[in-house]
Design a protein around this motif. Structure first.
Motif, PDB file in Angstrom:
ATOM      1  N   LYS A  11       0.770  -0.981  -0.276  1.00  0.00           N
ATOM      2  CA  LYS A  11       0.130  -0.098  -0.026  1.00  0.00           C
ATOM      3  C   LYS A  11       0.744   1.152  -0.054  1.00  0.00           C
ATOM      4  CE  LYS A  11      -4.240  -1.139   1.962  1.00  0.00           C
ATOM      5  NZ  LYS A  11      -5.270  -1.084   0.413  1.00  0.00           N
ATOM      6  N   LEU A  12       0.397   2.579  -0.881  1.00  0.00           N
ATOM      7  CA  LEU A  12       1.315   3.488  -0.869  1.00  0.00           C
ATOM      8  C   LEU A  12      -0.192   4.946  -0.869  1.00  0.00           C
ATOM      9  CD1 LEU A  12       4.436   4.202  -1.493  1.00  0.00           C
ATOM     10  CD2 LEU A  12       3.358   5.125  -3.536  1.00  0.00           C
ATOM     11  N   GLY A  13      -0.178   4.951  -0.014  1.00  0.00           N
ATOM     12  CA  GLY A  13      -1.259   6.132  -0.060  1.00  0.00           C
ATOM     13  C   GLY A  13      -2.232   5.469  -0.661  1.00  0.00           C
ATOM     14  N   ASP A  14      -2.975   5.943  -1.794  1.00  0.00           N
ATOM     15  CA  ASP A  14      -4.157   5.041  -1.873  1.00  0.00           C
ATOM     16  C   ASP A  14      -3.617   4.064  -2.998  1.00  0.00           C
ATOM     17  OD1 ASP A  14      -6.038   7.684  -1.473  1.00  0.00           O
ATOM     18  OD2 ASP A  14      -5.591   8.930  -2.367  1.00  0.00           O
ATOM     19  N   LEU A  15      -2.836   4.117  -3.356  1.00  0.00           N
ATOM     20  CA  LEU A  15      -1.821   3.469  -4.708  1.00  0.00           C
ATOM     21  C   LEU A  15      -2.209   1.600  -3.595  1.00  0.00           C
ATOM     22  CD1 LEU A  15      -0.361   5.451  -6.786  1.00  0.00           C
ATOM     23  CD2 LEU A  15      -2.262   5.110  -7.457  1.00  0.00           C
ATOM     24  N   GLU A  16      -2.356   0.689  -4.560  1.00  0.00           N
ATOM     25  CA  GLU A  16      -1.721  -0.287  -4.565  1.00  0.00           C
ATOM     26  C   GLU A  16      -0.777  -1.293  -5.501  1.00  0.00           C
ATOM     27  OE1 GLU A  16      -6.342  -2.460  -2.502  1.00  0.00           O
ATOM     28  OE2 GLU A  16      -5.439  -2.979  -3.951  1.00  0.00           O
ATOM     29  N   LEU A  17       0.440  -1.978  -5.080  1.00  0.00           N
ATOM     30  CA  LEU A  17       1.258  -1.655  -5.728  1.00  0.00           C
ATOM     31  C   LEU A  17       1.640  -3.284  -5.291  1.00  0.00           C
ATOM     32  CD1 LEU A  17       3.703   1.088  -5.288  1.00  0.00           C
ATOM     33  CD2 LEU A  17       1.453   0.928  -7.159  1.00  0.00           C
ATOM     34  N   THR A  18       2.013  -3.915  -6.785  1.00  0.00           N
ATOM     35  CA  THR A  18       1.879  -5.711  -6.609  1.00  0.00           C
ATOM     36  C   THR A  18       2.843  -6.122  -8.029  1.00  0.00           C
ATOM     37  OG1 THR A  18      -0.515  -5.556  -6.074  1.00  0.00           O
ATOM     38  CG2 THR A  18       0.679  -8.223  -6.339  1.00  0.00           C
ATOM     39  N   PRO A  19       3.983  -6.637  -7.688  1.00  0.00           N
ATOM     40  CA  PRO A  19       5.168  -6.987  -8.270  1.00  0.00           C
ATOM     41  C   PRO A  19       4.472  -7.938  -8.965  1.00  0.00           C
ATOM     42  CG  PRO A  19       6.324  -6.515  -6.527  1.00  0.00           C
ATOM     43  CD  PRO A  19       4.759  -7.148  -6.394  1.00  0.00           C
ATOM     44  N   LEU A  61       1.444  -4.465 -11.253  1.00  0.00           N
ATOM     45  CA  LEU A  61       0.756  -4.376 -11.207  1.00  0.00           C
ATOM     46  C   LEU A  61       0.317  -2.879 -10.389  1.00  0.00           C
ATOM     47  CD1 LEU A  61      -2.781  -5.103 -11.383  1.00  0.00           C
ATOM     48  CD2 LEU A  61      -2.187  -6.200  -9.638  1.00  0.00           C
ATOM     49  N   VAL A  62      -0.540  -1.270 -10.753  1.00  0.00           N
ATOM     50  CA  VAL A  62      -0.948  -0.563  -9.713  1.00  0.00           C
ATOM     51  C   VAL A  62      -2.141  -0.464  -9.883  1.00  0.00           C
ATOM     52  CG1 VAL A  62      -0.812   1.858  -9.537  1.00  0.00           C
ATOM     53  CG2 VAL A  62       1.067   0.399 -10.495  1.00  0.00           C
ATOM     54  N   ARG A  63      -2.998  -0.396  -8.796  1.00  0.00           N
ATOM     55  CA  ARG A  63      -4.393  -1.000  -8.502  1.00  0.00           C
ATOM     56  C   ARG A  63      -5.124   0.831  -7.687  1.00  0.00           C
ATOM     57  NH1 ARG A  63      -6.122  -6.793  -7.486  1.00  0.00           N
ATOM     58  NH2 ARG A  63      -4.122  -6.273  -6.305  1.00  0.00           N
ATOM     59  N   GLY A  64      -5.796   1.762  -8.197  1.00  0.00           N
ATOM     60  CA  GLY A  64      -6.313   3.410  -7.443  1.00  0.00           C
ATOM     61  C   GLY A  64      -7.146   3.767  -7.948  1.00  0.00           C
ATOM     62  N   ASN A  65      -7.975   4.581  -7.115  1.00  0.00           N
ATOM     63  CA  ASN A  65      -8.650   5.167  -7.762  1.00  0.00           C
ATOM     64  C   ASN A  65      -9.277   4.710  -8.910  1.00  0.00           C
ATOM     65  OD1 ASN A  65      -7.321   7.679  -6.214  1.00  0.00           O
ATOM     66  ND2 ASN A  65      -5.157   7.453  -7.548  1.00  0.00           N
ATOM     67  N   GLY A  66      -9.756   3.520  -8.856  1.00  0.00           N
ATOM     68  CA  GLY A  66     -11.016   2.579  -9.796  1.00  0.00           C
ATOM     69  C   GLY A  66     -10.069   2.571 -10.700  1.00  0.00           C
ATOM     70  N   LYS A  67      -8.550   2.329 -11.267  1.00  0.00           N
ATOM     71  CA  LYS A  67      -7.926   2.207 -12.299  1.00  0.00           C
ATOM     72  C   LYS A  67      -7.142   1.256 -12.313  1.00  0.00           C
ATOM     73  CE  LYS A  67      -8.130   5.650 -15.946  1.00  0.00           C
ATOM     74  NZ  LYS A  67      -9.529   4.963 -16.734  1.00  0.00           N
ATOM     75  N   THR A  68      -7.297   0.094 -12.860  1.00  0.00           N
ATOM     76  CA  THR A  68      -6.467  -1.294 -13.185  1.00  0.00           C
ATOM     77  C   THR A  68      -4.845  -1.062 -13.950  1.00  0.00           C
ATOM     78  OG1 THR A  68      -7.796  -2.719 -11.788  1.00  0.00           O
ATOM     79  CG2 THR A  68      -6.186  -3.412 -12.828  1.00  0.00           C
ATOM     80  N   MET A  69      -3.729  -1.037 -13.125  1.00  0.00           N
ATOM     81  CA  MET A  69      -2.798  -0.616 -14.820  1.00  0.00           C
ATOM     82  C   MET A  69      -1.822  -1.448 -14.843  1.00  0.00           C
ATOM     83  SD  MET A  69      -0.715   2.252 -14.626  1.00  0.00           S
ATOM     84  CE  MET A  69      -2.010   3.768 -13.924  1.00  0.00           C
ATOM     85  N   VAL A  70      -1.564  -1.745 -16.132  1.00  0.00           N
ATOM     86  CA  VAL A  70       0.197  -2.492 -15.635  1.00  0.00           C
ATOM     87  C   VAL A  70       1.003  -1.728 -16.507  1.00  0.00           C
ATOM     88  CG1 VAL A  70      -1.219  -5.093 -15.285  1.00  0.00           C
ATOM     89  CG2 VAL A  70      -0.343  -3.800 -17.900  1.00  0.00           C
ATOM     90  N   ILE A 187       0.312  10.360 -16.096  1.00  0.00           N
ATOM     91  CA  ILE A 187      -0.540   9.223 -16.338  1.00  0.00           C
ATOM     92  C   ILE A 187      -2.038   8.695 -16.015  1.00  0.00           C
ATOM     93  CG2 ILE A 187      -0.666   6.920 -17.765  1.00  0.00           C
ATOM     94  CD1 ILE A 187       1.518   8.936 -18.962  1.00  0.00           C
ATOM     95  N   ALA A 188      -2.454   8.699 -14.427  1.00  0.00           N
ATOM     96  CA  ALA A 188      -2.989   8.580 -14.044  1.00  0.00           C
ATOM     97  C   ALA A 188      -3.131   9.381 -12.645  1.00  0.00           C
ATOM     98  CB  ALA A 188      -3.450   7.162 -14.116  1.00  0.00           C
ATOM     99  N   PRO A 189      -4.051   9.739 -11.487  1.00  0.00           N
ATOM    100  CA  PRO A 189      -3.842   9.937 -10.217  1.00  0.00           C
ATOM    101  C   PRO A 189      -2.682   9.306 -10.149  1.00  0.00           C
ATOM    102  CG  PRO A 189      -5.914   9.787 -10.529  1.00  0.00           C
ATOM    103  CD  PRO A 189      -5.516   8.763 -11.831  1.00  0.00           C
ATOM    104  N   GLY A 190      -1.789   9.921  -8.947  1.00  0.00           N
ATOM    105  CA  GLY A 190       0.137   9.533  -8.683  1.00  0.00           C
ATOM    106  C   GLY A 190       0.439   8.435  -9.714  1.00  0.00           C
ATOM    107  N   LEU A 208       5.419   6.752  -8.642  1.00  0.00           N
ATOM    108  CA  LEU A 208       4.312   6.293  -8.478  1.00  0.00           C
ATOM    109  C   LEU A 208       4.206   7.050  -6.600  1.00  0.00           C
ATOM    110  CD1 LEU A 208       4.665   3.093  -9.212  1.00  0.00           C
ATOM    111  CD2 LEU A 208       2.953   3.850  -9.639  1.00  0.00           C
ATOM    112  N   GLU A 209       3.057   8.489  -6.655  1.00  0.00           N
ATOM    113  CA  GLU A 209       3.739   9.409  -5.871  1.00  0.00           C
ATOM    114  C   GLU A 209       1.748   9.227  -5.044  1.00  0.00           C
ATOM    115  OE1 GLU A 209       6.295  12.030  -7.251  1.00  0.00           O
ATOM    116  OE2 GLU A 209       4.319  12.451  -7.931  1.00  0.00           O
ATOM    117  N   SER A 210       1.734   8.929  -3.260  1.00  0.00           N
ATOM    118  CA  SER A 210       0.310   9.127  -2.851  1.00  0.00           C
ATOM    119  C   SER A 210       0.872   8.982  -1.278  1.00  0.00           C
ATOM    120  CB  SER A 210      -0.507   7.628  -3.299  1.00  0.00           C
ATOM    121  OG  SER A 210      -2.107   8.179  -3.281  1.00  0.00           O
ATOM    122  N   GLY A 211       0.108   9.056  -0.517  1.00  0.00           N
ATOM    123  CA  GLY A 211      -0.078   9.985   0.935  1.00  0.00           C
ATOM    124  C   GLY A 211       1.487  10.072   1.203  1.00  0.00           C
TER     125      GLY A 211
END
Ligand SMILES: [Zn+2]
Length: 288
Positions: A11-19, A61-70, A187-190, A208-211
């Protein structure tokens, strides 16, 4: 040793990061470390009888603010038998498995962001469909690449032609799903990209910047934890002095700012913090 450990999401602020993980491949150890003698680098990553070292492919994998990104998508499954042998590709565990581990499949991805368009990063962007035609691998996704990287990738020369396989990105443009971004932009929030140059003229890292915290997907700027040594620069880099200049400034920022770093090609360590002790830089892994 080399392994694919499932990592808990970070968890990084509002973002969830998964390698994620798209398997292992092998590259010449000398080419991976440029001017560094084998007597030094083989202590960090041992070579096989063909002088190749094993590297991982770890899209993020970056999840947050309703978006799912790789970010990047590994080497994919379009390599022929000859190149599969040359590069020692082992995808017995691959991106589909690690997406499933994260509760996802390719159809759930909204956005695919490219660090650059070399085959070990963009190979997984396209697939051959049942009719044998090339198609986007993520059927609902928009894809984003840097304008300059697209120009270079579609106009290769003798020095980079083997890395830019047109089948990995031209079908995206033909399908109307590729957006080109010219500069260092959100590219997307954060999530924002920063051009490093060096490896390719338009190679970019992803911040990736959040919190109040920063994590960085460093792609081929710092491909493994061994590359946190400043002069440990790949012979593949087209502009190695640019890599050195960017890396020197970046390492200072990363250490002082406690950036969480994702290492796309490290055979064992997906993420960690860069530390410095007695003038020597090293990585403190996370997720172990
Ligand atoms: Zn790479």
């Amino acid at each position: 040793m080399q392994r694919d450990k499932g990592m808990p999401l970070i968890k990084l602020g509002d973002l969830e990061l998964t390698p994620l993980f798209d398997g292992f491949f092998r590259l010449d150890g000398g080419a991976m470390f440029g001017v560094v003698p084998k007597t030094l680098w083989e202590k960090r990553i041992p070579a096989d009888v063909k002088n190749r070292i094993t590297l991982a492919m770890r899209p993020l994998l970056v999840r947050g603010n309703g978006k799912t990104m790789v970010i990047d998508a590994g080497i994919g499954d379009k390599m022929d038998a000859k190149n599969t042998a040359i590069y020692g590709i082992d995808r017995s565990r691959n991106l589909d498995h690690s997406l499933a581990d994260a509760g996802l499949d390719a159809s759930r991805i909204d956005l695919v962001l490219a660090s650059h368009l070399h085959f070990d990063h963009a190979g997984g962007f396209t697939i051959r469909d049942t009719a044998g035609d090339l198609a986007p691998r993520f059927p609902r996704a928009r894809y984003v690449a840097r304008t300059g990287e697209w120009e270079d990738a579609t106009h290769p020369h003798e020095r980079n032609r083997a890395s830019y396989l047109q089948e990995n990105f031209v079908p995206l443009m033909n399908a109307g799903v590729l957006d080109l971004v010219p500069g260092d932009e959100p590219i997307a929030p954060g999530v924002r990209v920063v051009r490093t140059g060096g490896h390719t003229m338009h190679h970019q890292i992803v911040l990736l910047e959040s919190g109040g915290r920063t994590a960085v997907f460093t792609a081929d700027l710092i491909p493994t934890t061994a590359h946190v040594n400043e002069p440990w620069i790949m012979a593949y880099d087209l502009y190695p002095m640019n890599t050195l200049a960017f890396k020197r400034t970046f390492l200072r920022d990363a250490i002082d700012g406690e950036y969480l770093i994702f290492f796309e090609h490290d055979p064992a360590i997906a993420a960690g913090y860069i530390r410095e002790r007695d003038g020597r830089k090293y990585v403190e892994p996370v997720g172990d």
